[in-house]
Design a protein around this motif. Structure first.
Motif, PDB file in Angstrom:
ATOM      1  N   PRO A  51       0.797  -1.237   0.000  1.00 54.51           N
ATOM      2  CA  PRO A  51       0.000   0.000   0.000  1.00 54.51           C
ATOM      3  C   PRO A  51       0.823   1.277   0.000  1.00 54.51           C
ATOM      4  O   PRO A  51       0.404   2.273  -0.599  1.00 54.51           O
ATOM      5  N   ILE A  52       1.984   1.279   0.613  1.00 53.84           N
ATOM      6  CA  ILE A  52       2.823   2.483   0.638  1.00 53.84           C
ATOM      7  C   ILE A  52       3.324   2.810  -0.764  1.00 53.84           C
ATOM      8  O   ILE A  52       3.221   3.948  -1.239  1.00 53.84           O
ATOM      9  N   GLU A  53       3.865   1.807  -1.446  1.00 54.00           N
ATOM     10  CA  GLU A  53       4.366   2.024  -2.809  1.00 54.00           C
ATOM     11  C   GLU A  53       3.223   2.309  -3.779  1.00 54.00           C
ATOM     12  O   GLU A  53       3.386   3.089  -4.718  1.00 54.00           O
ATOM     13  N   MET A  54       2.056   1.699  -3.554  1.00 50.81           N
ATOM     14  CA  MET A  54       0.899   1.973  -4.408  1.00 50.81           C
ATOM     15  C   MET A  54       0.478   3.436  -4.255  1.00 50.81           C
ATOM     16  O   MET A  54       0.177   4.107  -5.250  1.00 50.81           O
ATOM     17  N   ALA A  55       0.493   3.954  -3.039  1.00 48.14           N
ATOM     18  CA  ALA A  55       0.152   5.357  -2.805  1.00 48.14           C
ATOM     19  C   ALA A  55       1.156   6.283  -3.495  1.00 48.14           C
ATOM     20  O   ALA A  55       0.764   7.287  -4.099  1.00 48.14           O
ATOM     21  N   LYS A  56       2.432   5.951  -3.428  1.00 52.09           N
ATOM     22  CA  LYS A  56       3.462   6.754  -4.103  1.00 52.09           C
ATOM     23  C   LYS A  56       3.250   6.731  -5.620  1.00 52.09           C
ATOM     24  O   LYS A  56       3.385   7.756  -6.293  1.00 52.09           O
ATOM     25  N   PHE A  57       2.947   5.557  -6.154  1.00 52.33           N
ATOM     26  CA  PHE A  57       2.682   5.398  -7.580  1.00 52.33           C
ATOM     27  C   PHE A  57       1.497   6.272  -8.002  1.00 52.33           C
ATOM     28  O   PHE A  57       1.576   7.012  -8.983  1.00 52.33           O
ATOM     29  N   GLU A  58       0.408   6.186  -7.251  1.00 51.48           N
ATOM     30  CA  GLU A  58      -0.784   6.961  -7.584  1.00 51.48           C
ATOM     31  C   GLU A  58      -0.526   8.459  -7.459  1.00 51.48           C
ATOM     32  O   GLU A  58      -1.030   9.246  -8.271  1.00 51.48           O
ATOM     33  N   ASP A  59       0.257   8.871  -6.468  1.00 49.26           N
ATOM     34  CA  ASP A  59       0.610  10.286  -6.333  1.00 49.26           C
ATOM     35  C   ASP A  59       1.429  10.765  -7.531  1.00 49.26           C
ATOM     36  O   ASP A  59       1.193  11.852  -8.057  1.00 49.26           O
ATOM     37  N   SER A  60       2.390   9.964  -7.962  1.00 53.38           N
ATOM     38  CA  SER A  60       3.214  10.329  -9.117  1.00 53.38           C
ATOM     39  C   SER A  60       2.366  10.446 -10.373  1.00 53.38           C
ATOM     40  O   SER A  60       2.523  11.388 -11.161  1.00 53.38           O
ATOM     41  N   LEU A  61       1.473   9.504 -10.566  1.00 55.31           N
ATOM     42  CA  LEU A  61       0.595   9.532 -11.736  1.00 55.31           C
ATOM     43  C   LEU A  61      -0.331  10.743 -11.680  1.00 55.31           C
ATOM     44  O   LEU A  61      -0.509  11.438 -12.684  1.00 55.31           O
TER      45      LEU A  61
END
Length: 69
Positions: free
Chosen positions: A39-49
Motif C-alpha cells: 500500500p505504501i508504494e501503491m500510494a506513491k505510484f498513484e501520487d506520481s501519476l
C-alpha cells in the motif's frame, strides 16, 4: 453530488485531455505499478501519476460550455 457524478466527470476530464496525454506520452515518467499488497508504494505510484496528469490538465486548453444559453 454523488460518486457517480464525480466518476463520470473524471472520465470526461480524461477524454478532454486525451490529446495532451498522447502529445506528451514520451515525456511521461517511467512508472512501474507496484503490487496491491504494497500500500505504501501503491500510494506513491498513484501520487506520481496524479501529479503528471495534473501537469497535463493545466496545459490543456479549456472549452467552457454553458448548456443553459
Amino acid at each position: 453530488l454523488g460518486w457517480s457524478h464525480i466518476n463520470r466527470a473524471m472520465w470526461s476530464l480524461l477524454r478532454h485531455a486525451q490529446d495532451q496525454i498522447e502529445k506528451h506520452r514520451r515525456q511521461a515518467p517511467k512508472l512501474v505499478r507496484p503490487s496491491n499488497g504494497n500500500p505504501i508504494e501503491m500510494a506513491k505510484f498513484e501520487d506520481s501519476l496524479s501529479e503528471y496528469l495534473l501537469m497535463l490538465f493545466k496545459d490543456t486548453p479549456r472549452q467552457f460550455k454553458n448548456e443553459g444559453s
